[in-house]
Enzyme design. Structure first.
Site, PDB file in Angstrom:
ATOM      1  N   HIS A 160       0.498  -1.181   0.129  1.00 43.95           N
ATOM      2  CA  HIS A 160       0.116   0.008   0.318  1.00 43.95           C
ATOM      3  C   HIS A 160       0.688   1.098  -0.648  1.00 43.95           C
ATOM      4  O   HIS A 160       0.465   2.306  -0.181  1.00 43.95           O
ATOM      5  CB  HIS A 160      -0.956  -0.178   1.244  1.00 43.95           C
ATOM      6  CG  HIS A 160      -0.632   0.212   2.552  1.00 43.95           C
ATOM      7  ND1 HIS A 160      -0.202  -0.631   3.928  1.00 43.95           N
ATOM      8  CD2 HIS A 160      -0.815   1.632   2.851  1.00 43.95           C
ATOM      9  CE1 HIS A 160      -0.140  -0.049   4.368  1.00 43.95           C
ATOM     10  NE2 HIS A 160       0.215   1.393   4.537  1.00 43.95           N
TER      11      HIS A 160
ATOM     12  N   ASP B  70       1.029  -7.769   2.478  1.00 43.85           N
ATOM     13  CA  ASP B  70       1.279  -6.480   2.231  1.00 43.85           C
ATOM     14  C   ASP B  70       2.281  -5.978   2.305  1.00 43.85           C
ATOM     15  O   ASP B  70       3.558  -5.262   3.039  1.00 43.85           O
ATOM     16  CB  ASP B  70       0.668  -5.596   2.766  1.00 43.85           C
ATOM     17  CG  ASP B  70      -0.084  -4.001   2.899  1.00 43.85           C
ATOM     18  OD1 ASP B  70       1.340  -3.310   1.792  1.00 43.85           O
ATOM     19  OD2 ASP B  70      -0.223  -3.059   3.210  1.00 43.85           O
TER      20      ASP B  70
ATOM     21  N   SER C 253       4.169   2.360   8.467  1.00 42.95           N
ATOM     22  CA  SER C 253       3.293   1.208   7.317  1.00 42.95           C
ATOM     23  C   SER C 253       4.971   1.199   6.555  1.00 42.95           C
ATOM     24  O   SER C 253       5.399   2.052   6.766  1.00 42.95           O
ATOM     25  CB  SER C 253       2.725   1.575   6.239  1.00 42.95           C
ATOM     26  OG  SER C 253       1.453   1.086   7.481  1.00 42.95           O
TER      27      SER C 253
HETATM   28  N1  ARG Z   1      -4.739   0.507   7.935  1.00 41.54           N
HETATM   29  C1  ARG Z   1      -3.273   0.767   7.098  1.00 41.54           C
HETATM   30  C2  ARG Z   1      -2.785   1.643   7.324  1.00 41.54           C
HETATM   31  O1  ARG Z   1      -3.527   2.965   7.700  1.00 41.54           O
HETATM   32  C3  ARG Z   1      -3.575   0.386   5.605  1.00 41.54           C
HETATM   33  C4  ARG Z   1      -4.190   1.026   4.567  1.00 41.54           C
HETATM   34  C5  ARG Z   1      -3.993  -0.012   3.124  1.00 41.54           C
HETATM   35  N2  ARG Z   1      -4.999  -0.080   2.929  1.00 41.54           N
HETATM   36  C6  ARG Z   1      -6.186   0.234   2.265  1.00 41.54           C
HETATM   37  N3  ARG Z   1      -7.682  -1.475   2.627  1.00 41.54           N
HETATM   38  N4  ARG Z   1      -6.618   1.288   2.723  1.00 41.54           N
HETATM   39  O2  ARG Z   1      -1.814   1.872   6.060  1.00 41.54           O
HETATM   40  N1  ASP Z   2      -1.472   1.885   7.630  1.00 38.54           N
HETATM   41  C1  ASP Z   2      -0.738   2.881   8.863  1.00 38.54           C
HETATM   42  C2  ASP Z   2       0.259   3.400   8.193  1.00 38.54           C
HETATM   43  O1  ASP Z   2       0.231   3.010   6.532  1.00 38.54           O
HETATM   44  C3  ASP Z   2      -0.133   2.055   9.767  1.00 38.54           C
HETATM   45  C4  ASP Z   2      -1.186   2.737  11.075  1.00 38.54           C
HETATM   46  O2  ASP Z   2      -1.586   3.377  10.819  1.00 38.54           O
HETATM   47  O3  ASP Z   2      -1.178   1.470  12.332  1.00 38.54           O
HETATM   48  O4  ASP Z   2       1.028   3.901   8.142  1.00 38.54           O
END
Ligand code: ARG
Ligand code: ASP
Length: 720
Positions: A84, A220, A646
């Site tokens: 991502h 990921d 991330s």
């Molecule tokens: N929640 C994670 C972060 O804040 C992964 C986000 C990417 N994935 C998604 N399905 N949008 O970045």
């Molecule tokens: N998914 C998040 C990021 O892209 C990490 C988090 O918020 O825990 O940095």
């Protein structure tokens, strides 16, 4: 009540209780954390993690493109980060004919690695406390705006004068909300090429349904490579550049992780607000989060409808959709978690304790007024804060025509200041900068988003702060007028309306209904919302700075860490499951079996590629299975992470890579505001799954050969 007391006791008397989370400055671990890290099982010294004179782990951990983290995993500058995080780059090389988002991408040689003009990674060379230089002269100032201006001047001066090499930069950031300043010497590499990415059915498996959720089964990750000039220095893209030789790179462990194993996550957490007063948390739960969630809810529904019908739109909007959906879902989880963990009541009890200590220490003169002042300003600022969020979300973040209109509004405003030549220069830059926006722009999608979100803005934002142009309108008719007449619905239209002399351009813009509306909303923001908001916000900054200072003073044993600010931090903990609710227990690791349990053939979120199914059925896991013959996919631990972490390396007790951080668990998404060690967990991809995908799924043996794989527990320190 017992829970509240426990949380309070935990907060104010750290060492007696279990490890508490925190995001620590790597150059200050010595006195602060080393002992605890060792007691949790760490076998390295803190100098292995951060050292200026010899290579250390930090030399393998750059910030990736400003918003994520990455780590170097070979002597040839191979870089690992999340799928991502590399998503925009993977998307930008994709078309309907060769869709790397859908099918994955694997370069077979250096020549096939794909350059990315806008991508850069930044390493930290050294960290210095410069608080004295930055606060010089501010002690005698009483006016907050003057103070702020002098601090900014001191920052600019030091940034210019600080000794560095020609290819290095200097960055200064505040810690503890204005009580401390740190200077970072950095090195940025701009030639970073795409090396590999699994298909989204692995890299984004579970997509938005599983996002922020445990149990998780996502691969990921993506791979890049840093290129440098012949002297191994940062350089702009050139065919003659060569793979970068890092000062340090991570050996990759396939030993696996077990319950209670020590883990360290090293990266660039973006921002947290752990020390807010209860009034601020109430505002987030009651006012700000609900408004933002509702706007994004509408925008996402419209976009999703179009994406399901049209493959080209699906590619164009995939990245934007994921970005908007990510925080939409996070805010929902955050609000739930704040309520469930009684964050407001916990904060209020803390505030009682704060007052008690202030009295005891004879500090009521200095600190006794803080909380009533907070209470008053948070009450006064709320309508402005809500209106501001409507403007930001609707005009700047969710609707592209209005966001282009806003940029043109800034251009028009600049004209008087910069004259014809300056206007033309800016105009050309803007036109160039907007090309990529229009590449992924669809007029119908944008119109749908406009109609749905402008209606919310017009009816739900505080009415006295909302312009008439969008109050009580037929929003469908308004959308039709704007989108059938505005030139801003296409790149050609934009270029045409911007063609000519400044006065003519400005005259033509006024006649454009899309521009006219964006201008009216922007003017309303700058005239009716921003002045009051900014004034009160500045007062809140000053209060928060004093409140932070007071907390540090009155709670000397609390081991308070500075809020995240996009600088390099260390967080550590143990591999551990959790109990999200009554009678439910989650264990710490997931397996490929779970991917197959979730498999829905043909579904855009839960499809599984045929080759992976075949490998699973044949149990062909190579050297990557655990001792029971199962292939681990993700695991969780108690590291305190946030957005920006991330792509961060998860490191074992010896300095080897064991995982790749990418998310947090649903029940713990409130950790940015209120960290609860019982349920806050970070989610990582197991390195065994990553290597398995590269090796067995993608057949990219040349990459496996490049990586130093650690197979036995005896193979300890990575360094020296
Ligand atoms: N929640 C994670 C972060 O804040 C992964 C986000 C990417 N994935 C998604 N399905 N949008 O970045
Ligand atoms: N998914 C998040 C990021 O892209 C990490 C988090 O918020 O825990 O940095």
């Amino acid at each position: 009540m017992k829970k509240l007391l426990r949380a309070l006791v935990l907060f104010v008397s750290f060492p007696i209780f279990a490890q508490q989370g925190g995001m620590w400055v790597p150059s200050l671990l010595k006195g602060m954390n080393e002992q605890e890290m060792k007691s949790l099982g760490m076998k390295m010294s803190v100098a292995d993690i951060y050292d200026v004179n010899t290579s250390s782990l930090k030399d393998a951990v750059p910030q990736f493109n400003g918003g994520c983290t990455a780590e170097v995993i070979s002597a040839k500058g191979l870089l690992l980060t999340n799928h991502h995080c590399g998503y925009g780059e993977i998307q930008s090389h994709s078309t309907v004919e060769h869709d790397y988002l859908q099918d994955g991408f694997w370069a077979k040689s250096y020549e096939e690695e794909l350059p990315n003009p806008d991508l850069e990674v930044t390493f930290i060379v050294s960290i210095h406390d410069v608080t004295k230089d930055i606060l010089k002269g501010t002690e005698i100032l009483t006016n907050e705006a003057d103070k702020k201006a002098l601090v900014q001047k001191n920052i600019n001066d030091l940034q210019k004068s600080y000794q560095r090499e020609a290819w290095q930069s200097v960055m200064i950031r505040t810690f503890f909300e204005g009580n401390q300043y740190m200077l970072f010497v950095t090195e940025s590499f701009e030639d970073v090429r795409l090396v590999g990415a699994p298909p989204s059915s692995i890299g984004k498996f579970g997509s938005d349904t599983d996002n922020w959720v445990w149990p998780r089964h996502t691969g990921d990750f993506s791979l890049f490579r840093i290129y440098a000039d012949k002297n191994n220095r940062p350089a702009k893209y050139s065919k003659d550049n060569v793979p970068y030789t890092p000062k340090h790179y991570f050996p990759v462990s396939i030993n696996g992780v077990e319950q209670d194993d020590f883990t360290l996550v090293y990266g660039y957490p973006g921002s947290t607000q752990e020390y807010l007063p209860s009034f601020a948390v109430e505002q987030i739960i009651n006012d700000l989060n609900p408004a933002k969630i509702e706007i994004r809810d509408k925008a996402l529904k419209v976009t999703d409808g179009f994406m399901r019908q049209d493959q080209a739109i699906k590619i164009q909007y995939a990245s934007k959709f994921a970005r908007i959906a990510n925080y939409w879902k996070k805010w929902i989880g955050e609000s739930q978690g704040l309520k469930k963990s009684n964050a407001v009541t916990v904060k209020k009890s803390f505030e009682q304790e704060f007052l008690k200590r202030a009295k005891k220490e004879n500090k009521m003169n200095e600190y006794g007024n803080l909380l009533p002042q907070f209470e008053k300003i948070y009450k006064d600022i709320t309508p402005y804060a809500v209106s501001r969020d409507y403007f930001m979300e609707v005009v700047l973040r969710n609707n592209e025509l209005l966001s282009v209109g806003f940029r043109l509004f800034q251009l028009e405003n600049a004209y008087e200041k910069v004259g014809e030549q300056g206007f033309n220069d800016r105009k050309e830059n803007l036109i160039k900068g907007l090309e990529s926006l229009y590449k992924d722009y669809n007029k119908n999608v944008d119109q749908g988003i406009f109609e749905a979100t402008i209606a919310l803005y017009g009816t739900k934002a505080p009415q006295n702060l909302t312009p008439d142009a969008i109050k009580n309108k037929d929003y469908s008719a308004l959308a039709n007028t704007v989108y059938s007449k505005s030139a801003l619905t296409s790149y050609e239209g934009l270029k045409k309306i911007l063609n000519g002399k400044a006065v003519d351009v400005i005259k033509n813009l006024q006649k454009d209904p899309g521009y006219a509306l964006a201008k009216e909303l922007s003017n309303n923001y700058f005239e009716n919302i921003a002045p009051s908001y900014d004034k009160m916000d500045l007062e809140l900054d000053a209060l928060q700075r004093t409140y932070m200072k007071a907390q540090l003073e009155l709670f000397p044993d609390a081991r308070i860490f500075p809020d995240a600010n996009s600088t390099l931090r260390v967080t550590y903990g143990k591999v551990n499951g959790y109990q999200p609710s009554d009678a439910v227990t989650y264990s710490h690791v997931t397996y490929l079996d779970g991917v197959m349990e979730k498999y829905v053939p043909g579904d855009y979120e839960f499809d599984v590629p045929k080759k992976l199914i075949d490998l699973y059925n044949a149990k062909d896991f190579g050297q990557y299975a655990d001792k029971n013959g199962k292939l681990p996919v993700n695991f969780i631990a108690t590291n305190h992470t946030t957005g920006g972490n991330s792509g961060s390396p998860a490191i074992d007790a010896y300095g080897n890579l064991i995982g790749l951080n990418f998310d947090r668990v649903w029940e713990g998404t409130m950790s940015d505001i209120h960290y609860d060690p019982a349920i806050c967990r970070n989610i990582m991809v197991d390195t065994r799954y990553i290597l398995f995908i590269i090796d067995k799924y993608a057949d990219a043996k040349h990459l496996i050969d490049e990586i130093k794989i650690v197979k036995s527990k005896e193979n300890k320190k990575s360094k020296h």
